[in-house]
Design a protein around this motif. Structure first.
Motif, short mmCIF file in Angstrom:
data_model
loop_
_atom_site.label_atom_id
_atom_site.label_comp_id
_atom_site.label_asym_id
_atom_site.label_seq_id
_atom_site.Cartn_x
_atom_site.Cartn_y
_atom_site.Cartn_z
N SER A 3 -35.27 57.03 16.64
CA SER A 3 -36.44 56.37 16.10
C SER A 3 -36.95 57.01 14.83
O SER A 3 -37.12 58.22 14.76
CB SER A 3 -37.55 56.41 17.13
N GLY A 4 -37.19 56.19 13.84
CA GLY A 4 -38.15 56.55 12.82
C GLY A 4 -39.46 56.13 13.40
O GLY A 4 -39.68 56.30 14.59
N THR A 5 -40.32 55.55 12.60
CA THR A 5 -41.55 55.03 13.19
C THR A 5 -41.39 53.55 13.49
O THR A 5 -42.30 52.92 14.00
CB THR A 5 -42.75 55.21 12.24
N GLY A 6 -40.20 52.98 13.20
CA GLY A 6 -39.97 51.56 13.38
C GLY A 6 -40.18 51.08 14.81
O GLY A 6 -40.52 49.93 15.03
N ASP A 7 -39.96 51.98 15.78
CA ASP A 7 -40.09 51.52 17.16
C ASP A 7 -41.46 51.82 17.75
O ASP A 7 -41.69 51.50 18.91
CB ASP A 7 -38.98 52.09 18.03
N VAL A 8 -42.38 52.39 16.98
CA VAL A 8 -43.73 52.63 17.52
C VAL A 8 -44.40 51.32 17.92
O VAL A 8 -44.95 51.23 19.02
CB VAL A 8 -44.60 53.46 16.55
N PRO A 9 -44.36 50.27 17.08
CA PRO A 9 -44.97 49.02 17.53
C PRO A 9 -44.34 48.49 18.82
O PRO A 9 -45.03 47.92 19.67
CB PRO A 9 -44.71 48.05 16.36
N MET A 10 -43.04 48.72 18.99
CA MET A 10 -42.37 48.31 20.24
C MET A 10 -42.95 49.07 21.43
O MET A 10 -43.13 48.52 22.51
CB MET A 10 -40.87 48.61 20.14
N PHE A 27 -59.38 47.28 24.96
CA PHE A 27 -58.77 48.61 24.97
C PHE A 27 -58.85 49.17 23.56
O PHE A 27 -59.06 48.43 22.60
CB PHE A 27 -57.32 48.55 25.45
N THR A 28 -58.72 50.48 23.45
CA THR A 28 -58.86 51.11 22.13
C THR A 28 -57.53 51.67 21.66
O THR A 28 -56.62 51.94 22.45
CB THR A 28 -59.87 52.27 22.15
N ASN A 29 -57.45 51.87 20.35
CA ASN A 29 -56.29 52.54 19.78
C ASN A 29 -56.13 53.94 20.38
O ASN A 29 -55.03 54.41 20.59
CB ASN A 29 -56.39 52.57 18.25
N ASP A 30 -57.26 54.60 20.67
CA ASP A 30 -57.19 55.95 21.25
C ASP A 30 -56.53 55.94 22.62
O ASP A 30 -55.72 56.81 22.94
CB ASP A 30 -58.60 56.55 21.39
N GLU A 31 -56.91 54.96 23.45
CA GLU A 31 -56.31 54.86 24.79
C GLU A 31 -54.80 54.63 24.71
O GLU A 31 -54.02 55.26 25.42
CB GLU A 31 -56.94 53.70 25.57
N VAL A 32 -54.41 53.71 23.83
CA VAL A 32 -52.99 53.43 23.67
C VAL A 32 -52.27 54.68 23.16
O VAL A 32 -51.20 55.05 23.67
CB VAL A 32 -52.76 52.24 22.71
N PHE A 33 -52.88 55.35 22.21
CA PHE A 33 -52.28 56.55 21.63
C PHE A 33 -52.08 57.63 22.69
O PHE A 33 -51.02 58.25 22.77
CB PHE A 33 -53.16 57.06 20.49
N GLU A 34 -53.10 57.86 23.53
CA GLU A 34 -52.98 58.86 24.60
C GLU A 34 -51.82 58.53 25.53
O GLU A 34 -51.09 59.41 25.98
CB GLU A 34 -54.28 58.97 25.39
N MET A 35 -51.66 57.25 25.85
CA MET A 35 -50.56 56.85 26.73
C MET A 35 -49.21 57.05 26.07
O MET A 35 -48.24 57.46 26.72
CB MET A 35 -50.75 55.40 27.17
N LEU A 36 -49.15 56.79 24.78
CA LEU A 36 -47.90 57.02 24.06
C LEU A 36 -47.57 58.51 24.03
O LEU A 36 -46.41 58.91 24.19
CB LEU A 36 -48.00 56.49 22.61
N ARG A 37 -48.60 59.33 23.84
CA ARG A 37 -48.40 60.78 23.84
C ARG A 37 -47.89 61.25 25.20
O ARG A 37 -46.96 62.04 25.29
CB ARG A 37 -49.71 61.51 23.51
N ALA A 38 -48.53 60.75 26.25
CA ALA A 38 -48.13 61.13 27.61
C ALA A 38 -46.70 60.70 27.88
O ALA A 38 -45.98 61.28 28.70
CB ALA A 38 -49.09 60.50 28.63
N ASP A 39 -46.27 59.66 27.16
CA ASP A 39 -44.94 59.10 27.35
C ASP A 39 -43.91 59.73 26.40
O ASP A 39 -42.79 59.25 26.28
CB ASP A 39 -45.01 57.58 27.15
N GLY A 40 -44.33 60.78 25.67
CA GLY A 40 -43.37 61.51 24.86
C GLY A 40 -43.29 61.10 23.40
O GLY A 40 -42.29 61.35 22.74
N LEU A 41 -44.34 60.46 22.91
CA LEU A 41 -44.37 60.15 21.47
C LEU A 41 -44.27 61.45 20.68
O LEU A 41 -44.89 62.45 21.05
CB LEU A 41 -45.67 59.43 21.12
N GLU A 42 -43.52 61.41 19.61
CA GLU A 42 -43.36 62.57 18.73
C GLU A 42 -44.73 63.22 18.45
O GLU A 42 -45.65 62.55 18.00
CB GLU A 42 -42.76 62.06 17.42
N SER A 43 -44.82 64.54 18.71
CA SER A 43 -46.15 65.17 18.71
C SER A 43 -46.73 65.38 17.32
O SER A 43 -47.91 65.67 17.18
CB SER A 43 -46.10 66.51 19.45
N SER A 44 -45.91 65.20 16.28
CA SER A 44 -46.45 65.35 14.94
C SER A 44 -47.26 64.12 14.52
O SER A 44 -48.00 64.16 13.54
CB SER A 44 -45.31 65.58 13.93
#
Ligand SMILES: [Zn+2]
Length: 112
Positions: A3-10, A27-44
């Motif tokens: 992944s680049g960032t192309g699959d983030v919307p997916m 729902f908020t962008n923050d909630e979605v973001f936290e879930m993506l982080r918990a799911d292993g989204l690139e930490s940078s």
């Protein structure tokens, strides 16, 4: 690395399908973001990096903005989200019922 960032919307689409699949729900962008982080989204990646991805999902017709307070944005989906198995790219993809039946994988874009 797939992944680049192309699959983030997916990935955002999947979170919405799994957690917020109700047009009456906010729902908020923050909630979605936290879930993506918990799911292993690139930490940078930061919440600011999510902005163009949420913008893309607004333009594609999946979500609409309800309110904003500083960097927190509230959204609702236009209609329920459905899962499809794309035969062209082999991925599980998620589309709102009002969206065109086109694979949201940027490398694919096949009709579903
Ligand atoms: Zn596809």
């Amino acid at each position: 690395m797939v992944s680049g960032t192309g699959d983030v919307p997916m990935k955002i689409r999947r979170v919405i399908f799994e957690k917020f699949n109700d047009p009456n729900l906010r729902f908020t962008n923050d909630e979605v973001f936290e879930m993506l982080r918990a799911d292993g989204l690139e930490s940078s990646l930061t919440i600011d990096d999510m902005e163009p991805h949420f913008k893309q999902l607004r333009e594609e017709g999946l979500i609409r903005p309800i309110a904003q307070n500083f960097t927190t944005q509230w959204f609702k989906i236009f209609d329920t989200v459905k899962r499809y198995s794309c035969k062209s790219c082999g991925q599980e993809v998620y589309l709102g019922r009002l969206e065109p039946r086109v694979c949201p994988n940027p490398q694919c874009k096949a009709a579903l």
